[in-house]
Design a protein around this motif. Sequence first.
Motif, PDB file in Angstrom:
ATOM      1  N   MET A  96       0.862  -1.177   0.000  1.00  0.00           N
ATOM      2  CA  MET A  96       0.000   0.000   0.000  1.00  0.00           C
ATOM      3  C   MET A  96       0.897   1.225   0.000  1.00  0.00           C
ATOM      4  O   MET A  96       1.946   1.241   0.659  1.00  0.00           O
ATOM      5  N   GLN A 106      -1.999   2.492   8.392  1.00  0.00           N
ATOM      6  CA  GLN A 106      -0.954   1.492   8.194  1.00  0.00           C
ATOM      7  C   GLN A 106      -1.344   0.159   8.827  1.00  0.00           C
ATOM      8  O   GLN A 106      -1.195  -0.898   8.210  1.00  0.00           O
ATOM      9  N   ALA A 109      -4.105  -1.573   6.790  1.00  0.00           N
ATOM     10  CA  ALA A 109      -3.571  -2.164   5.558  1.00  0.00           C
ATOM     11  C   ALA A 109      -2.846  -3.474   5.851  1.00  0.00           C
ATOM     12  O   ALA A 109      -3.052  -4.478   5.165  1.00  0.00           O
ATOM     13  N   TYR A 117       3.913  -0.831   3.649  1.00  0.00           N
ATOM     14  CA  TYR A 117       3.171   0.426   3.507  1.00  0.00           C
ATOM     15  C   TYR A 117       4.193   1.510   3.237  1.00  0.00           C
ATOM     16  O   TYR A 117       5.049   1.779   4.071  1.00  0.00           O
TER      17      TYR A 117
END
Length: 182
Positions: A96, A106, A109, A117
């Motif tokens: 991501m 974060q 994700a 991330y």
Amino acid sequence: MTGSSSSSNEIPEFPPNFNILAIDTDHKVLEFIEKSCNENSHKATKCSESSSAVDLLLKKEIDFHLIIMELHMPKMDGFGFLRFLNKEVIDVPFIMMSEDNSDLSQQKALTLGACNYWVKPFLQYTYLFERKRLCSPMMRHHVHFRRIRKNIDSLEDDEISETSYSSDGEAEANDDSPHKKE
């Protein structure tokens, strides 16, 4: 169930060059990713819409080794895309990227399956696309999914099929329904 027990401990052999799917509405970011991939002998496929990326993945014409996606996309954001990958059982490492560097974004994700991330802007960091740097998140993804598969493979089919639940929620044997009866 399929899968050999010896393969769960094997380290994967990643190809020398990666096929990377890059998804972002910012064309400067997509150009940077493509340029950086080319400099490191990788191939980037760019999508400015998440729906185009979904179509590419469902067609299965390209064997992608890594997906890099902007969190904030129209129609389907990065979180929705991770849910799509999980639902369709598309086993591709996912990074991501976003200007949103909040711990909440974060963590969400990573919880949904991202293996890394990246906080934007990173347009000067071409080293991110060096093979050794990309192998690290890919390895984390591999280890995570090996653990999940190992846990699933360790269940025996007869353990699953012989257990069901009575109306009071207690487990009963010799019934092929794994759900609570109404």
